[in-house]
Design a protein around this motif. Structure first.
Motif, PDB file in Angstrom:
ATOM      1  N   LYS A   1       0.848  -1.197   0.000  1.00 12.40           N
ATOM      2  CA  LYS A   1       0.000   0.000   0.000  1.00 12.40           C
ATOM      3  C   LYS A   1       0.877   1.237   0.000  1.00 12.40           C
ATOM      4  O   LYS A   1       1.835   1.323   0.762  1.00 12.40           O
ATOM      5  N   MET A   2       0.532   2.191  -0.866  1.00 13.40           N
ATOM      6  CA  MET A   2       1.328   3.406  -0.964  1.00 13.40           C
ATOM      7  C   MET A   2       0.454   4.539  -1.498  1.00 13.40           C
ATOM      8  O   MET A   2      -0.413   4.316  -2.349  1.00 13.40           O
ATOM      9  N   THR A   3       0.696   5.736  -1.007  1.00 15.33           N
ATOM     10  CA  THR A   3      -0.060   6.916  -1.445  1.00 15.33           C
ATOM     11  C   THR A   3       0.878   7.880  -2.145  1.00 15.33           C
ATOM     12  O   THR A   3       1.957   8.198  -1.627  1.00 15.33           O
ATOM     13  N   VAL A   4       0.483   8.349  -3.319  1.00 11.77           N
ATOM     14  CA  VAL A   4       1.237   9.356  -4.063  1.00 11.77           C
ATOM     15  C   VAL A   4       0.284  10.473  -4.461  1.00 11.77           C
ATOM     16  O   VAL A   4      -0.938  10.285  -4.507  1.00 11.77           O
ATOM     17  N   LYS A   5       0.831  11.652  -4.747  1.00 12.16           N
ATOM     18  CA  LYS A   5      -0.001  12.788  -5.143  1.00 12.16           C
ATOM     19  C   LYS A   5       0.051  12.983  -6.655  1.00 12.16           C
ATOM     20  O   LYS A   5       1.060  12.708  -7.300  1.00 12.16           O
ATOM     21  N   THR A   6      -1.048  13.465  -7.200  1.00 15.07           N
ATOM     22  CA  THR A   6      -1.106  13.727  -8.636  1.00 15.07           C
ATOM     23  C   THR A   6      -0.220  14.922  -8.990  1.00 15.07           C
ATOM     24  O   THR A   6      -0.019  15.838  -8.185  1.00 15.07           O
ATOM     25  N   ASP A   7       0.297  14.877 -10.214  1.00 15.82           N
ATOM     26  CA  ASP A   7       1.123  15.995 -10.679  1.00 15.82           C
ATOM     27  C   ASP A   7       0.243  17.082 -11.301  1.00 15.82           C
ATOM     28  O   ASP A   7      -0.986  17.067 -11.167  1.00 15.82           O
ATOM     29  N   LYS A   8       0.885  18.021 -12.013  1.00 12.01           N
ATOM     30  CA  LYS A   8       0.133  19.141 -12.579  1.00 12.01           C
ATOM     31  C   LYS A   8      -0.857  18.702 -13.648  1.00 12.01           C
ATOM     32  O   LYS A   8      -1.842  19.411 -13.920  1.00 12.01           O
ATOM     33  N   THR A   9      -0.616  17.546 -14.243  1.00  8.09           N
ATOM     34  CA  THR A   9      -1.533  17.049 -15.272  1.00  8.09           C
ATOM     35  C   THR A   9      -2.613  16.136 -14.692  1.00  8.09           C
ATOM     36  O   THR A   9      -3.399  15.567 -15.434  1.00  8.09           O
ATOM     37  N   GLY A  10      -2.602  15.971 -13.375  1.00  6.78           N
ATOM     38  CA  GLY A  10      -3.608  15.123 -12.731  1.00  6.78           C
ATOM     39  C   GLY A  10      -3.223  13.659 -12.677  1.00  6.78           C
ATOM     40  O   GLY A  10      -4.038  12.820 -12.288  1.00  6.78           O
ATOM     41  N   LYS A  11      -1.977  13.317 -13.022  1.00  6.86           N
ATOM     42  CA  LYS A  11      -1.570  11.914 -13.079  1.00  6.86           C
ATOM     43  C   LYS A  11      -0.849  11.486 -11.803  1.00  6.86           C
ATOM     44  O   LYS A  11      -0.059  12.241 -11.235  1.00  6.86           O
ATOM     45  N   ALA A  12      -1.145  10.255 -11.380  1.00  5.46           N
ATOM     46  CA  ALA A  12      -0.444   9.617 -10.269  1.00  5.46           C
ATOM     47  C   ALA A  12       0.151   8.325 -10.801  1.00  5.46           C
ATOM     48  O   ALA A  12      -0.546   7.525 -11.426  1.00  5.46           O
ATOM     49  N   ILE A  13       1.441   8.138 -10.561  1.00  2.00           N
ATOM     50  CA  ILE A  13       2.171   6.996 -11.131  1.00  2.00           C
ATOM     51  C   ILE A  13       2.866   6.241 -10.015  1.00  2.00           C
ATOM     52  O   ILE A  13       3.440   6.852  -9.106  1.00  2.00           O
ATOM     53  N   ILE A  14       2.819   4.906 -10.102  1.00  3.00           N
ATOM     54  CA  ILE A  14       3.478   4.084  -9.089  1.00  3.00           C
ATOM     55  C   ILE A  14       4.072   2.843  -9.757  1.00  3.00           C
ATOM     56  O   ILE A  14       3.496   2.302 -10.702  1.00  3.00           O
ATOM     57  N   PRO A  15       5.251   2.391  -9.296  1.00  3.86           N
ATOM     58  CA  PRO A  15       5.845   1.171  -9.867  1.00  3.86           C
ATOM     59  C   PRO A  15       5.192  -0.079  -9.291  1.00  3.86           C
ATOM     60  O   PRO A  15       4.488  -0.030  -8.276  1.00  3.86           O
ATOM     61  N   LEU A  16       5.426  -1.203  -9.944  1.00  2.82           N
ATOM     62  CA  LEU A  16       4.935  -2.492  -9.459  1.00  2.82           C
ATOM     63  C   LEU A  16       5.930  -3.573  -9.843  1.00  2.82           C
ATOM     64  O   LEU A  16       6.340  -3.668 -10.997  1.00  2.82           O
ATOM     65  N   ALA A  17       6.317  -4.384  -8.868  1.00  4.50           N
ATOM     66  CA  ALA A  17       7.119  -5.573  -9.123  1.00  4.50           C
ATOM     67  C   ALA A  17       6.308  -6.776  -8.675  1.00  4.50           C
ATOM     68  O   ALA A  17       5.676  -6.745  -7.619  1.00  4.50           O
ATOM     69  N   VAL A  18       6.290  -7.839  -9.477  1.00  4.90           N
ATOM     70  CA  VAL A  18       5.468  -9.005  -9.170  1.00  4.90           C
ATOM     71  C   VAL A  18       6.314 -10.092  -8.520  1.00  4.90           C
ATOM     72  O   VAL A  18       7.546 -10.075  -8.588  1.00  4.90           O
ATOM     73  N   GLY A  19       5.638 -11.056  -7.888  1.00  4.31           N
ATOM     74  CA  GLY A  19       6.320 -12.129  -7.180  1.00  4.31           C
ATOM     75  C   GLY A  19       6.601 -13.333  -8.058  1.00  4.31           C
ATOM     76  O   GLY A  19       6.627 -13.238  -9.285  1.00  4.31           O
ATOM     77  N   ARG A  20       6.761 -14.489  -7.413  1.00  3.10           N
ATOM     78  CA  ARG A  20       7.175 -15.698  -8.135  1.00  3.10           C
ATOM     79  C   ARG A  20       6.030 -16.622  -8.480  1.00  3.10           C
ATOM     80  O   ARG A  20       6.248 -17.706  -9.014  1.00  3.10           O
ATOM     81  N   LYS A  21       4.790 -16.229  -8.189  1.00  8.02           N
ATOM     82  CA  LYS A  21       3.638 -17.075  -8.495  1.00  8.02           C
ATOM     83  C   LYS A  21       2.983 -16.651  -9.795  1.00  8.02           C
ATOM     84  O   LYS A  21       2.873 -15.464 -10.102  1.00  8.02           O
ATOM     85  N   VAL A  22       2.511 -17.639 -10.566  1.00  9.44           N
ATOM     86  CA  VAL A  22       1.691 -17.357 -11.745  1.00  9.44           C
ATOM     87  C   VAL A  22       0.264 -17.145 -11.257  1.00  9.44           C
ATOM     88  O   VAL A  22      -0.375 -18.072 -10.762  1.00  9.44           O
ATOM     89  N   GLU A  23      -0.239 -15.935 -11.376  1.00  9.15           N
ATOM     90  CA  GLU A  23      -1.530 -15.589 -10.797  1.00  9.15           C
ATOM     91  C   GLU A  23      -2.012 -14.262 -11.359  1.00  9.15           C
ATOM     92  O   GLU A  23      -1.313 -13.611 -12.146  1.00  9.15           O
ATOM     93  N   SER A  24      -3.202 -13.862 -10.932  1.00 13.48           N
ATOM     94  CA  SER A  24      -3.716 -12.531 -11.240  1.00 13.48           C
ATOM     95  C   SER A  24      -3.498 -11.633 -10.029  1.00 13.48           C
ATOM     96  O   SER A  24      -3.754 -12.031  -8.892  1.00 13.48           O
TER      97      SER A  24
END
Length: 204
Positions: free
Chosen positions: A87-110
């Motif tokens: 869980k992480m909170t970020v603020k939108t930039d001047k264009t209204g966009k909020a961006i966050i990275p994602l790294a996945v684990g070792r399981k094949v899943e959704s």
């Protein structure tokens, strides 16, 4: 006096005023990037990006906190799988966009990531669920499933088919891997290779 009492009885009772409701501005998601992508195990996904607008005028909303949370699946929102940030909170930039990275684990899943903004106490909370699919890594392991150490009369077919399973380095079956069988010693004949359950990638 009786007349005054009657006048008081006829007067309507005062109804207290309803408390004011503090409703905040209404927000909406308009653009989402990174949703529905396929990511191999233990890899970084493309960043997840959302755009927030004011629903009243369709203008981008800057400096708005957007909370991202992994609600299902294994992964990290810091971009590093090892720390397990869910869980992480970020603020939108001047264009209204909020961006966050994602790294996945070792399981094949959704994996499902929820993005939310606004305040339920001000009746302007909006939420969005973003799906990510984790796929197997490259095939690196082969293991015997069945058919080893059988005996048969010359010319007869073995009772049990020769079966192997192909997996990635984390033990996830890797569908559509190329498998080649060959007879290293003695005489015999191999039938056509066929895949059994594609989810297990067992070859017979």
């Amino acid at each position: 006096p009786p007349a005054q009492a009657a006048e008081l009885a006829a007067a309507p009772a005062e109804i207290p005023a309803a408390p004011a409701i503090d409703m905040g501005p209404m927000y909406a998601f308009t653009e989402v990037a990174g949703s529905g992508q396929l990511v191999a195990v233990m890899r970084k996904a493309l960043p997840i990006e959302v755009k927030m607008i004011d629903a009243a005028n369709s203008q981008p909303v800057s400096d708005l906190p957007v909370t991202f949370e992994i609600i299902s699946g294994e992964g990290s929102l810091s971009g590093a799988v090892s720390d397990g940030t869910r869980k992480m909170t970020v603020k939108t930039d001047k264009t209204g966009k909020a961006i966050i990275p994602l790294a996945v684990g070792r399981k094949v899943e959704s994996i499902y990531v929820r993005a939310s903004a606004g305040d339920p106490a001000r009746f302007n909370l909006v939420e969005l669920t973003i799906p990510i699919t984790v796929t197997p890594g490259p095939p690196v392991k082969i293991e015997k499933v069945s058919g080893d150490l059988q005996e048969a009369i010359a010319g007869e077919e073995l009772k049990e088919a020769l079966a192997v399973r192909i997996t990635d380095e984390y033990g996830n079956p890797t569908p559509n891997a190329k498998i080649q069988y060959s007879i290293l010693k003695g005489n015999g004949r191999l039938d056509t290779i066929r895949l059994n359950d594609p989810r297990d990638n067992e070859s017979l």
